[in-house]
Scaffold this active site. Structure first.
Site, mmCIF file in Angstrom:
data_model
loop_
_atom_site.group_PDB
_atom_site.id
_atom_site.type_symbol
_atom_site.label_atom_id
_atom_site.label_comp_id
_atom_site.label_asym_id
_atom_site.label_seq_id
_atom_site.Cartn_x
_atom_site.Cartn_y
_atom_site.Cartn_z
ATOM 1 N N ASN A 176 33.495 53.525 39.349
ATOM 2 C CA ASN A 176 32.317 53.443 38.573
ATOM 3 C C ASN A 176 31.071 53.301 39.512
ATOM 4 O O ASN A 176 30.009 54.296 39.584
ATOM 5 C CB ASN A 176 32.138 53.010 37.301
ATOM 6 C CG ASN A 176 32.965 53.625 36.496
ATOM 7 O OD1 ASN A 176 32.938 54.925 36.327
ATOM 8 N ND2 ASN A 176 33.418 52.997 35.166
ATOM 9 N N GLU A 211 39.126 51.425 30.496
ATOM 10 C CA GLU A 211 40.049 51.918 31.311
ATOM 11 C C GLU A 211 41.502 51.301 30.981
ATOM 12 O O GLU A 211 42.562 51.437 31.690
ATOM 13 C CB GLU A 211 39.997 51.490 32.783
ATOM 14 C CG GLU A 211 40.034 50.178 33.045
ATOM 15 C CD GLU A 211 38.828 49.090 33.006
ATOM 16 O OE1 GLU A 211 38.793 48.071 33.654
ATOM 17 O OE2 GLU A 211 37.993 49.554 32.132
#
Length: 300
Positions: A176, A211
């Site tokens: 990210n 996640e």
């Protein structure tokens, strides 16, 4: 995901008086929020004066527009945004929308609803959002917890084993940070797409949060759970994830535990046990499976 954008209108949406956008991702926004499209043009962007303002770093100030001519079909038009406008995960410059299309502006995803019985369509969508994850399309944490409670009760009653696999993506924050949340979202979605076909009908695969994912394997002993986890680990590590012109190597760490003859074991304790094995896999170097036998033995 295609590298080249689609130009022009593909398909034709039915003329309709009512159309909605329904927010389905990300979960930290108002999931299920409905925007009724009544005017002939809506600007979308980070600009607070936009008709549909989206205060997200991944969204450009003037990101896209939604337009129609009179009562004609709606079109989405990208306005040269940094992260692009995607319809059903394909980049577009301009496209005529049809009922059920998913439109992504940065990391924000809406579902386009249009046509007859639109209120019914909307309520069906809200129900789906209550049990499914809007990004990956697999079940969400709420459904996961309900399913685990039911299956654990059944396993206690029939004295069957129940195996839980918890896993997450290694170094996901780095993905990210380096490539942006749009790429991170694509990785999450592709991971779910790879694993979903490996799940038996009687089992459950869900996004637990962020996640982290979970798989509940009914009537499965520890050795079967370890085989499943190792197959999944290898499948993810074997081939890079392709998104936005990138080829990203991705690995996962997995913790496996089994309930067998533990009548007092709760869902929370089983999840905690699997998570402890997951964190042990992280500490041991990641990209590995760490199993655990039942840690609380039943009284004899």
């Amino acid at each position: 995901m295609l590298d080249e954008p689609i130009v022009g209108a593909a398909g034709k949406a039915a003329e309709t008086r009512e159309s909605y956008l329904v927010l389905i991702h990300p979960p930290d926004m108002e999931i299920g929020r409905r925007i009724e499209l009544e005017a002939e043009r809506y600007s979308v962007g980070r600009d607070p004066d936009a008709a549909i303002p989206l205060e997200r770093d991944s969204v450009s100030r003037q990101h896209a527009a939604l337009e129609r001519d009179g009562r004609g079909p709606w079109r989405v038009i990208d306005l040269g945004s940094t992260n692009g406008t995607l319809v059903n995960e394909r980049p577009v410059e301009e496209l005529t929308l049809k009922n059920g299309d998913q439109i992504r502006f940065g990391d924000v995803v809406f579902k386009f609803l249009s046509g007859g019985h639109i209120e019914t369509l909307y309520h069906q969508e809200v129900y789906q959002l209550s049990v499914l994850d809007g990004l990956t399309g697999i079940h969400n944490k709420r459904y996961f917890l309900d399913f685990l409670d039911r299956e654990l009760a059944s396993a206690h009653r029939h004295k069957n084993p129940l195996t839980l696999v918890m896993f997450d993506i290694d170094h996901f924050k780095a993905i990210n940070d380096e490539h942006g949340h749009v790429v991170g979202d694509a990785v999450l979605k592709q991971l779910a797409e790879r694993i979903r076909p490996r799940i038996r009908r009687e089992d459950l695969f869900a996004r637990y949060g962020g996640e982290e994912f979970g798989a509940i394997l009914t009537i499965t002993r520890l050795e079967g759970g370890v085989r499943f986890a190792e197959n999944v680990r290898q499948m993810i590590a074997r081939r890079p994830f392709a998104t936005g012109g990138l080829q990203l190597p991705v690995t996962i760490s997995l913790g496996v535990t089994t309930m067998q003859d533990e009548p007092s074991l709760t869902s929370e304790a089983l999840i905690r046990r699997a998570d402890e094995r997951l964190y042990e896999a992280k500490r041991a170097g990641r990209n590995r499976v760490v199993p655990s036998l039942a840690e609380v033995k039943p009284p004899r």
